[in-house]
Design a protein around this motif. Sequence first.
Motif, PDB file in Angstrom:
ATOM      1  N   VAL A 139      -3.468   5.104   2.936  1.00 50.81           N
ATOM      2  CA  VAL A 139      -3.438   4.843   4.380  1.00 50.81           C
ATOM      3  C   VAL A 139      -4.736   4.167   4.821  1.00 50.81           C
ATOM      4  O   VAL A 139      -4.722   3.221   5.619  1.00 50.81           O
ATOM      5  N   ILE A 140      -5.867   4.631   4.286  1.00 51.54           N
ATOM      6  CA  ILE A 140      -7.150   3.999   4.605  1.00 51.54           C
ATOM      7  C   ILE A 140      -7.162   2.568   4.087  1.00 51.54           C
ATOM      8  O   ILE A 140      -7.621   1.649   4.779  1.00 51.54           O
ATOM      9  N   GLY A 141      -6.653   2.367   2.900  1.00 56.19           N
ATOM     10  CA  GLY A 141      -6.578   1.019   2.352  1.00 56.19           C
ATOM     11  C   GLY A 141      -5.735   0.097   3.201  1.00 56.19           C
ATOM     12  O   GLY A 141      -6.083  -1.073   3.414  1.00 56.19           O
ATOM     13  N   LEU A 142      -4.631   0.604   3.704  1.00 60.09           N
ATOM     14  CA  LEU A 142      -3.788  -0.194   4.587  1.00 60.09           C
ATOM     15  C   LEU A 142      -4.509  -0.513   5.884  1.00 60.09           C
ATOM     16  O   LEU A 142      -4.530  -1.654   6.334  1.00 60.09           O
ATOM     17  N   GLY A 143      -5.120   0.491   6.478  1.00 57.68           N
ATOM     18  CA  GLY A 143      -5.764   0.296   7.782  1.00 57.68           C
ATOM     19  C   GLY A 143      -7.011  -0.556   7.731  1.00 57.68           C
ATOM     20  O   GLY A 143      -7.246  -1.378   8.615  1.00 57.68           O
ATOM     21  N   LEU A 144      -7.817  -0.356   6.711  1.00 59.81           N
ATOM     22  CA  LEU A 144      -9.078  -1.086   6.623  1.00 59.81           C
ATOM     23  C   LEU A 144      -9.035  -2.217   5.611  1.00 59.81           C
ATOM     24  O   LEU A 144     -10.000  -2.966   5.481  1.00 59.81           O
ATOM     25  N   GLY A 145      -7.932  -2.307   4.903  1.00 60.12           N
ATOM     26  CA  GLY A 145      -7.832  -3.296   3.847  1.00 60.12           C
ATOM     27  C   GLY A 145      -7.922  -4.719   4.352  1.00 60.12           C
ATOM     28  O   GLY A 145      -7.634  -5.015   5.509  1.00 60.12           O
ATOM     29  N   TRP A 156       0.808  -1.223   0.000  1.00 62.43           N
ATOM     30  CA  TRP A 156       0.000   0.000   0.000  1.00 62.43           C
ATOM     31  C   TRP A 156       0.841   1.273   0.000  1.00 62.43           C
ATOM     32  O   TRP A 156       0.482   2.267  -0.623  1.00 62.43           O
ATOM     33  N   LEU A 157       1.955   1.273   0.743  1.00 62.71           N
ATOM     34  CA  LEU A 157       2.704   2.517   0.940  1.00 62.71           C
ATOM     35  C   LEU A 157       4.138   2.483   0.429  1.00 62.71           C
ATOM     36  O   LEU A 157       4.724   3.532   0.175  1.00 62.71           O
ATOM     37  N   GLY A 158       4.710   1.317   0.299  1.00 60.34           N
ATOM     38  CA  GLY A 158       6.133   1.206  -0.005  1.00 60.34           C
ATOM     39  C   GLY A 158       6.552   1.725  -1.358  1.00 60.34           C
ATOM     40  O   GLY A 158       7.696   2.116  -1.550  1.00 60.34           O
ATOM     41  N   TRP A 159       5.657   1.760  -2.311  1.00 59.71           N
ATOM     42  CA  TRP A 159       6.014   2.165  -3.664  1.00 59.71           C
ATOM     43  C   TRP A 159       5.913   3.667  -3.875  1.00 59.71           C
ATOM     44  O   TRP A 159       6.435   4.188  -4.852  1.00 59.71           O
ATOM     45  N   ASP A 160       5.260   4.387  -2.995  1.00 61.28           N
ATOM     46  CA  ASP A 160       5.034   5.826  -3.180  1.00 61.28           C
ATOM     47  C   ASP A 160       6.050   6.603  -2.345  1.00 61.28           C
ATOM     48  O   ASP A 160       5.923   6.698  -1.136  1.00 61.28           O
TER      49      ASP A 160
END
Length: 139
Positions: free
Chosen positions: A53-59, A29-33
């Motif tokens: 961040v929402i995708g990571l938290g609620l994914g 979710w975050l490592g590529w950006d």
Amino acid sequence: MTNEQRSSVPLSMTIVLLTGVAAAMWAAWLGWDQHRDVHPDGSTTGPYEAWQVIGLGLGLGLLIPVCWAAFRGHGTAAVLGTSGGLALAAAYDWSDDASGLFVIGVGMVALGSAAAAGLAVALTSTLHKAVAGAGRPGR
């Protein structure tokens, strides 16, 4: 059914598994950006967008494993593994910050993810007990 009867995966293995899942979800979710967005007024934001961040938290990548561990009686492992994995991933991702302030951010990630995982564990455990109790005779 007791926690020992439900659990086929050892506690330590659950922690390791959830640490790996959390770190992998951070990367997905975050490592590529890694770039900041520069706005017309010169201000910058980022590097992450809110949807990431929402995708990571609620994914599904984090919520399902945390609930699975709680259902199996490993609520503590769910909290430790998830918050530990996210903290390790954040520390690795942000360690090139020359100011050293990334440590505060990593601490906030660890505390926030522990609180969120703890809430998910509490809700899952409560729901599981309610459903299991409703299936017993006399209720």
